[in-house]
Design a protein around this motif. Structure first.
Motif, PDB file in Angstrom:
ATOM      1  N   SER A   1      44.253  32.620  41.567  1.00  0.00           N
ATOM      2  CA  SER A   1      44.468  34.139  42.004  1.00  0.00           C
ATOM      3  C   SER A   1      45.082  34.087  43.292  1.00  0.00           C
ATOM      4  O   SER A   1      45.785  34.968  43.835  1.00  0.00           O
ATOM      5  CB  SER A   1      43.314  34.890  41.932  1.00  0.00           C
ATOM      6  OG  SER A   1      42.248  34.466  42.466  1.00  0.00           O
ATOM      7  N   LEU A   2      44.876  33.044  44.240  1.00  0.00           N
ATOM      8  CA  LEU A   2      45.350  32.800  45.588  1.00  0.00           C
ATOM      9  C   LEU A   2      46.477  31.690  45.537  1.00  0.00           C
ATOM     10  O   LEU A   2      46.888  31.514  46.914  1.00  0.00           O
ATOM     11  CB  LEU A   2      44.207  32.240  46.425  1.00  0.00           C
ATOM     12  CG  LEU A   2      42.963  33.508  46.255  1.00  0.00           C
ATOM     13  CD1 LEU A   2      41.922  32.894  47.249  1.00  0.00           C
ATOM     14  CD2 LEU A   2      43.340  34.708  46.812  1.00  0.00           C
TER      15      LEU A   2
ATOM     16  N   PRO B   1      40.248  37.099  51.492  1.00  0.00           N
ATOM     17  CA  PRO B   1      40.916  35.921  51.056  1.00  0.00           C
ATOM     18  C   PRO B   1      42.706  36.173  51.284  1.00  0.00           C
ATOM     19  O   PRO B   1      42.970  37.286  51.226  1.00  0.00           O
ATOM     20  CB  PRO B   1      40.789  36.058  49.579  1.00  0.00           C
ATOM     21  CG  PRO B   1      40.254  37.414  49.275  1.00  0.00           C
ATOM     22  CD  PRO B   1      39.727  38.008  50.742  1.00  0.00           C
ATOM     23  N   ILE B   2      43.294  35.080  51.229  1.00  0.00           N
ATOM     24  CA  ILE B   2      44.892  35.393  51.298  1.00  0.00           C
ATOM     25  C   ILE B   2      45.537  34.501  50.339  1.00  0.00           C
ATOM     26  O   ILE B   2      45.146  33.357  49.867  1.00  0.00           O
ATOM     27  CB  ILE B   2      45.245  34.509  52.644  1.00  0.00           C
ATOM     28  CG1 ILE B   2      44.753  35.228  54.034  1.00  0.00           C
ATOM     29  CG2 ILE B   2      46.776  34.554  52.675  1.00  0.00           C
ATOM     30  CD1 ILE B   2      44.790  33.974  55.122  1.00  0.00           C
ATOM     31  N   ALA B   3      46.382  35.658  49.381  1.00  0.00           N
ATOM     32  CA  ALA B   3      47.399  35.181  48.557  1.00  0.00           C
ATOM     33  C   ALA B   3      48.813  35.101  49.232  1.00  0.00           C
ATOM     34  O   ALA B   3      49.202  34.365  49.776  1.00  0.00           O
ATOM     35  CB  ALA B   3      47.166  35.753  47.283  1.00  0.00           C
ATOM     36  N   SER B   4      49.213  36.512  49.230  1.00  0.00           N
ATOM     37  CA  SER B   4      50.515  36.666  49.741  1.00  0.00           C
ATOM     38  C   SER B   4      50.281  37.118  51.174  1.00  0.00           C
ATOM     39  O   SER B   4      51.103  37.208  52.056  1.00  0.00           O
ATOM     40  CB  SER B   4      51.388  37.769  49.214  1.00  0.00           C
ATOM     41  OG  SER B   4      50.626  39.208  49.414  1.00  0.00           O
ATOM     42  N   GLY B   5      48.888  37.595  51.448  1.00  0.00           N
ATOM     43  CA  GLY B   5      48.596  38.093  52.868  1.00  0.00           C
ATOM     44  C   GLY B   5      48.627  39.586  52.917  1.00  0.00           C
ATOM     45  O   GLY B   5      48.434  39.979  54.088  1.00  0.00           O
ATOM     46  N   SER B   6      48.964  40.041  51.845  1.00  0.00           N
ATOM     47  CA  SER B   6      49.312  41.719  52.201  1.00  0.00           C
ATOM     48  C   SER B   6      47.908  42.476  52.444  1.00  0.00           C
ATOM     49  O   SER B   6      47.772  43.216  53.000  1.00  0.00           O
ATOM     50  CB  SER B   6      49.885  42.117  50.664  1.00  0.00           C
ATOM     51  OG  SER B   6      49.912  43.566  50.648  1.00  0.00           O
ATOM     52  N   GLN B   7      46.899  41.938  51.330  1.00  0.00           N
ATOM     53  CA  GLN B   7      45.559  42.535  51.744  1.00  0.00           C
ATOM     54  C   GLN B   7      45.005  42.677  53.059  1.00  0.00           C
ATOM     55  O   GLN B   7      44.635  43.515  53.672  1.00  0.00           O
ATOM     56  CB  GLN B   7      44.639  41.971  50.720  1.00  0.00           C
ATOM     57  CG  GLN B   7      43.280  42.501  50.685  1.00  0.00           C
ATOM     58  CD  GLN B   7      42.326  41.865  49.791  1.00  0.00           C
ATOM     59  OE1 GLN B   7      41.439  42.492  49.359  1.00  0.00           O
ATOM     60  NE2 GLN B   7      42.486  40.531  49.440  1.00  0.00           N
TER      61      GLN B   7
ATOM     62  N   PHE C   1      40.424  43.500  42.970  1.00  0.00           N
ATOM     63  CA  PHE C   1      40.504  44.500  43.930  1.00  0.00           C
ATOM     64  C   PHE C   1      42.099  44.980  43.485  1.00  0.00           C
ATOM     65  O   PHE C   1      42.582  46.003  44.223  1.00  0.00           O
ATOM     66  CB  PHE C   1      40.753  43.703  45.160  1.00  0.00           C
ATOM     67  CG  PHE C   1      42.130  43.450  45.836  1.00  0.00           C
ATOM     68  CD1 PHE C   1      42.668  42.358  45.555  1.00  0.00           C
ATOM     69  CD2 PHE C   1      43.014  44.514  46.783  1.00  0.00           C
ATOM     70  CE1 PHE C   1      43.910  41.920  45.967  1.00  0.00           C
ATOM     71  CE2 PHE C   1      43.857  43.960  47.462  1.00  0.00           C
ATOM     72  CZ  PHE C   1      44.477  42.852  46.842  1.00  0.00           C
ATOM     73  N   LYS C   2      42.753  44.338  42.645  1.00  0.00           N
ATOM     74  CA  LYS C   2      44.397  44.874  42.431  1.00  0.00           C
ATOM     75  C   LYS C   2      44.536  46.042  41.772  1.00  0.00           C
ATOM     76  O   LYS C   2      45.424  46.749  42.207  1.00  0.00           O
ATOM     77  CB  LYS C   2      44.813  43.610  41.301  1.00  0.00           C
ATOM     78  CG  LYS C   2      45.230  42.365  41.974  1.00  0.00           C
ATOM     79  CD  LYS C   2      46.391  42.403  42.815  1.00  0.00           C
ATOM     80  CE  LYS C   2      46.704  41.181  43.485  1.00  0.00           C
ATOM     81  NZ  LYS C   2      45.995  39.948  43.897  1.00  0.00           N
TER      82      LYS C   2
ATOM     83  N   ASN D   1      45.267  38.420  37.911  1.00  0.00           N
ATOM     84  CA  ASN D   1      44.944  39.762  38.093  1.00  0.00           C
ATOM     85  C   ASN D   1      45.666  40.766  38.332  1.00  0.00           C
ATOM     86  O   ASN D   1      45.226  41.846  37.574  1.00  0.00           O
ATOM     87  CB  ASN D   1      43.603  39.680  39.356  1.00  0.00           C
ATOM     88  CG  ASN D   1      42.367  39.094  39.234  1.00  0.00           C
ATOM     89  OD1 ASN D   1      41.673  38.994  38.244  1.00  0.00           O
ATOM     90  ND2 ASN D   1      42.229  38.206  40.338  1.00  0.00           N
TER      91      ASN D   1
ATOM     92  N   ALA E   1      38.629  33.142  43.720  1.00  0.00           N
ATOM     93  CA  ALA E   1      38.793  33.825  45.401  1.00  0.00           C
ATOM     94  C   ALA E   1      37.724  34.130  45.781  1.00  0.00           C
ATOM     95  O   ALA E   1      37.791  33.972  47.118  1.00  0.00           O
ATOM     96  CB  ALA E   1      39.773  35.136  44.970  1.00  0.00           C
TER      97      ALA E   1
ATOM     98  N   THR F   1      36.726  39.660  45.761  1.00  0.00           N
ATOM     99  CA  THR F   1      38.093  40.211  45.114  1.00  0.00           C
ATOM    100  C   THR F   1      38.171  40.272  43.713  1.00  0.00           C
ATOM    101  O   THR F   1      38.938  40.933  43.218  1.00  0.00           O
ATOM    102  CB  THR F   1      39.136  40.000  45.893  1.00  0.00           C
ATOM    103  OG1 THR F   1      39.124  38.512  46.054  1.00  0.00           O
ATOM    104  CG2 THR F   1      39.332  40.519  47.457  1.00  0.00           C
ATOM    105  N   GLY F   2      37.300  39.587  43.176  1.00  0.00           N
ATOM    106  CA  GLY F   2      37.180  39.420  41.570  1.00  0.00           C
ATOM    107  C   GLY F   2      36.070  38.887  40.903  1.00  0.00           C
ATOM    108  O   GLY F   2      35.261  38.393  41.482  1.00  0.00           O
TER     109      GLY F   2
ATOM    110  N   GLU G   1      34.890  35.380  41.054  1.00  0.00           N
ATOM    111  CA  GLU G   1      35.939  34.571  40.431  1.00  0.00           C
ATOM    112  C   GLU G   1      36.086  33.660  41.652  1.00  0.00           C
ATOM    113  O   GLU G   1      35.778  33.569  42.707  1.00  0.00           O
ATOM    114  CB  GLU G   1      37.247  35.173  40.226  1.00  0.00           C
ATOM    115  CG  GLU G   1      37.886  35.876  41.268  1.00  0.00           C
ATOM    116  CD  GLU G   1      39.263  35.720  41.018  1.00  0.00           C
ATOM    117  OE1 GLU G   1      40.098  34.574  41.287  1.00  0.00           O
ATOM    118  OE2 GLU G   1      39.818  36.574  40.225  1.00  0.00           O
TER     119      GLU G   1
HETATM  120  C1  LIG Z   1      45.861  38.913  44.678  1.00  0.00           C
HETATM  121  C2  LIG Z   1      44.592  38.785  45.054  1.00  0.00           C
HETATM  122  C3  LIG Z   1      43.992  38.726  46.378  1.00  0.00           C
HETATM  123  C4  LIG Z   1      44.908  38.763  47.631  1.00  0.00           C
HETATM  124  O1  LIG Z   1      46.136  39.110  47.520  1.00  0.00           O
HETATM  125  P1  LIG Z   1      47.238  39.338  48.661  1.00  0.00           P
HETATM  126  O2  LIG Z   1      48.386  38.819  47.943  1.00  0.00           O
HETATM  127  O3  LIG Z   1      46.944  38.238  49.946  1.00  0.00           O
HETATM  128  O4  LIG Z   1      47.095  40.658  49.028  1.00  0.00           O
HETATM  129  C5  LIG Z   1      42.559  38.358  46.602  1.00  0.00           C
HETATM  130  N1  LIG Z   1      41.904  37.953  45.673  1.00  0.00           N
HETATM  131  C6  LIG Z   1      42.035  38.371  44.414  1.00  0.00           C
HETATM  132  C7  LIG Z   1      41.111  37.987  43.150  1.00  0.00           C
HETATM  133  C8  LIG Z   1      43.325  38.662  43.908  1.00  0.00           C
HETATM  134  O5  LIG Z   1      43.853  38.700  42.634  1.00  0.00           O
END
Ligand SMILES: *Cc1c(COP(=O)(O)O)cnc(C)c1O
Length: 433
Positions: A323-324, A260-266, A131-132, A158, A372, A400-401, A370
């Motif tokens: 990735s998360l 999914p949440i990594a930084s939470g931006s999405q 999704f990046k 990603n 995530a 997302t991947g 993937e």
């Molecule tokens: C970066 C990423 C996310 C979520 O990113 P946020 O930082 O929460 O916006 C989710 N899935 C994949 C595969 C990513 O690479």
């Protein structure tokens, strides 16, 4: 940095080339609401809160806007009237991500007992298979407008690939930073586009801190860090997921979305996108619930959600869902707020459940996610089991991947069914006939 001004005193004419940002008129602070000119800034000078893009969105006939979008290109630029980009964005060299498949996942629905309709928004179909590409495409436009010559980022994998590819396509230099121990698939994907790729001895949070230092140093002059000094623009790319899901459902909101949440931006920007669609009259207003998904080995938001806390306690990530793996997520508090406000939840699954969920999605729908995606489908499964997600309501889950980038995760539990001599007897002996 541009000085913060109040909404009243804000002078939109101060922005030099307004048309370069389309309907966007300012950056506004998510904490204090102060407005500042569209610039490569990410923190409010008044209160240090995060800045986001503020718009004067096209009001008027929603039918006309819908028709204009539908007549646009089959990528994210069909939504240019709602993004901080110029109207002619589609005519410039770009990777043109988006308009990925919304797959009606009837087999998975049957397996999980979902009766209200289940869809997988499959973002592995983007140009660099995550999704990046959406977020980078918007950041690249901002980088061009601000005159940056080097594209950079801190990445969990990603993003590095998406930035490398976008830089190659648009003729910018790239230099990206990743934790040194990422999956081979992510490293190769990021390196192949020919930009500089630097492994940092540390985790993502160390990489991110390093990039913040680089921005303040003369070495980083002329550098656009897509997720640091271009972060407000970058974030807007995720809104296109909300737009596409609703348009692909026939211009209506789903009941529940698992993200999914990594930084939470999405997650926060998908919510922003949904709210815009309602405000513009492009979809009918109705309640929707947003659910967040994390891996147990990096679950700062999930832990805070369950404990009823408003603040996030950072973690040291230890999970196959690299990735998360952001232990100190910048948008964590906003994610908590959205999931609570909409009546959703945040949940986490362990690494074994991640692998099981990757295989479940592959086995039922022919989609290879993937890690995530494994986290998100695993969390969907868990939310149904513990009664937090309504199986009778229409649900969208995000992949997302692409699984080809994280082969290591499934490799130990997959392989040949048998190895035989090239004879029928040998095949019969193997017991597969
Ligand atoms: C970066 C990423 C996310 C979520 O990113 P946020 O930082 O929460 O916006 C989710 N899935 C994949 C595969 C990513 O690479």
């Amino acid at each position: 940095m541009a000085a913060a001004v109040t909404a009243e005193s804000f002078d939109a004419d101060a922005v030099t080339d307004r048309s370069a940002f389309g309907p966007a008129v300012a950056l506004s602070c998510r904490e204090c609401g102060a407005r500042t000119a569209l610039a490569p800034d990410f923190a409010c000078t008044a209160c240090f809160g995060p800045l986001e893009v503020a718009y004067e969105l096209p009001t008027g006939d929603p039918e006309a806007l819908r028709a204009r979008i539908e007549a646009g290109p089959t990528n994210i630029w069909r939504y240019a009237p709602l993004l901080p980009v110029s109207a002619d964005v589609a005519s410039r060299p770009n990777l043109n991500p988006g308009w990925t498949k919304l797959v009606k996942a009837d087999n998975l629905a049957r397996e999980l007992g979902v009766t209200g309709g289940l869809y997988v928004k499959d973002d592995s179909g983007n140009p660099t298979h995550s999704f990046k590409d959406r977020v980078v495409a918007i950041a690249v436009e901002a980088a061009r407008t601000f005159g940056f010559t080097t594209l950079s980022c801190s990445s969990t994998g990603n993003l590095a690939g998406a930035v490398g590819a976008a830089a190659a396509r648009t003729g910018l230099r790239s230099c990206v930073f990743i934790p040194h121990d990422l999956e081979q698939g992510k490293v190769v994907m990021a390196a192949v586009y020919g930009g500089e790729l630097v492994g940092i001895q540390g985790n993502y949070d160390d990489v991110n801190r390093f990039c913040s230092e680089l921005i303040g140093d003369p070495v980083g002059e002329g550098w656009g860090f897509v997720n640091v000094n271009l972060r407000p623009y970058y974030g807007e790319g995720s809104k296109t997921l909300a737009y596409e899901i609703c348009e692909q459902l026939g211009w209506r909101l789903p009941d529940q979305i698992v993200i999914p949440i990594a930084s939470g931006s999405q997650l926060t920007k998908i919510d922003k996108g949904l709210k815009e669609l309602i405000a513009l009259g492009l979809v009918e207003d109705k309640p929707y619930k947003i659910f967040g998904a994390q891996a147990e080995g990096c679950s700062p938001v999930s832990v805070a959600f369950k404990a009823g806390h408003d603040v996030i306690r950072p973690q040291k990530p230890d999970t196959i869902a690299k990735s998360l793996a952001i232990g100190n997520p910048a948008d964590g508090p906003y994610v908590l707020d959205i999931c609570r406000r909409t009546g959703g939840a945040v949940e986490d699954v362990n690494d074994e459940q991640v692998v099981d969920a990757i295989k479940l999605l592959a086995r039922t729908e022919g989609i290879f996610a993937e890690t995530a995606g494994g986290v998100t489908v695993g969390v969907l499964q868990k939310l149904i089991k513990n009664g937090l997600l309504d199986p009778a309501a229409e649900t969208v889950v995000l992949n997302t991947g692409d699984g080809l980038k994280t082969l290591d995760a499934v490799e130990p539990t997959t392989g040949l069914s048998a190895t035989i001599r090239p004879t029928l007897d040998s095949f019969r002996e193997a017991g597969l006939a």
